[in-house]
Enzyme design. Structure first.
Site, mmCIF file in Angstrom:
data_model
loop_
_atom_site.group_PDB
_atom_site.id
_atom_site.type_symbol
_atom_site.label_atom_id
_atom_site.label_comp_id
_atom_site.label_asym_id
_atom_site.label_seq_id
_atom_site.Cartn_x
_atom_site.Cartn_y
_atom_site.Cartn_z
ATOM 1 N NE ARG A 91 112.831 22.384 82.849
ATOM 2 C CZ ARG A 91 113.119 23.672 82.985
ATOM 3 N NH1 ARG A 91 113.800 24.084 84.024
ATOM 4 N NH2 ARG A 91 112.744 24.559 82.093
ATOM 5 N NE ARG A 115 111.166 31.214 87.009
ATOM 6 C CZ ARG A 115 110.163 30.376 86.920
ATOM 7 N NH1 ARG A 115 108.951 30.794 87.155
ATOM 8 N NH2 ARG A 115 110.346 29.125 86.599
ATOM 9 C CE LYS A 145 105.362 17.052 75.743
ATOM 10 N NZ LYS A 145 104.810 17.799 76.869
ATOM 11 N NE ARG A 155 108.700 13.349 82.293
ATOM 12 C CZ ARG A 155 109.211 14.549 82.490
ATOM 13 N NH1 ARG A 155 108.436 15.595 82.579
ATOM 14 N NH2 ARG A 155 110.510 14.710 82.617
ATOM 15 N NE ARG A 200 109.731 31.888 81.870
ATOM 16 C CZ ARG A 200 108.841 31.537 82.785
ATOM 17 N NH1 ARG A 200 107.600 31.972 82.696
ATOM 18 N NH2 ARG A 200 109.189 30.739 83.762
#
Ligand SMILES: [Zn+2]
Length: 212
Positions: free
Chosen positions: A170, A159, A13, A88, A126
């Site tokens: 998450r 990471r 987004k 949120r 990543r």
């Protein structure tokens, strides 16, 4: 037009927000931008937010709400805007509606729908070079040699935040938090969902369609 973009991390987004704003001739902002801006200008709200973050606590809703409301009040945002990543929580949604109640409220809330497994793949791909810190992505920009940096040849690592389990967790937090917000806007009839699992240009077309 007053537009809100909602969607989990990795739904794309942010990429679409600036494009849509440009097309509509309005400004766009994300909640992250506002935090960074208030912190760097050392505003009263920035200092307040920092005091919570330093203690490792969540920044309370009313601090976030005030940052967004101050931004909306700026004269160049009076004709419309695109906000990415706010509201949120239900309290944030209600505060926004109240703020905009005498100017007709929010025009459109667009939810960027992406299957969870796709999001995990996007977000957990990543890899970072352990030496020069350059980022790679297993799917979107893979290194030429597996786990080796194209620039300096050193090993790549992942990471902690980018590991699949952490990413999934998450996403679950995001879903739990925003479900009441989605219900809220669904009831008002302003919510539109778009299939954001497609490519950038297809998503852009779908977005234009629901904003028409
Ligand atoms: Zn490197």
């Amino acid at each position: 037009m007053k537009i809100i973009l909602m969607g989990p991390p990795g739904s794309g987004k942010g990429t679409q927000a600036s494009h849509i704003a440009e097309m509509a001739g309005v400004y766009s902002v994300s909640s992250g931008d506002l935090f960074r801006d208030n912190l760097s200008r050392n505003t009263e709200l920035g200092q307040l937010a920092q005091s919570f973050m330093e203690k490792g606590e969540y920044v309370p809703d009313d601090v976030t709400i005030d940052m967004v409301m101050n931004w909306i009040e700026e004269p160049q945002h009076s004709d419309g805007f695109v906000i990415d990543g706010f509201p949120r929580t239900l309290a944030q949604a209600e505060a926004l509606d109240e703020k905009l109640s005498n100017t007709g409220g929010v025009d459109r809330v667009v939810f960027f729908d992406v299957p969870e497994d796709d999001l995990v793949q996007r977000l957990s791909g990543r890899m970072i070079c352990s030496s020069c810190q350059r980022p790679f992505h297993k799917m979107f920009s893979p290194p030429q040699r597996e786990n080796c940096c194209d620039y300096c040849g050193e090993a790549l690592y992942q990471r902690e935040d980018d590991k699949p389990d952490v990413v999934r967790n998450r996403l679950h937090v995001y879903i739990r938090e925003t479900e009441p917000v989605i219900d809220y806007f669904e009831k008002s009839g302003n919510l539109r969902r778009i299939d954001a699992s497609l490519g950038i240009s297809e998503v852009r077309e779908a977005l234009k369609e629901v904003l028409r």
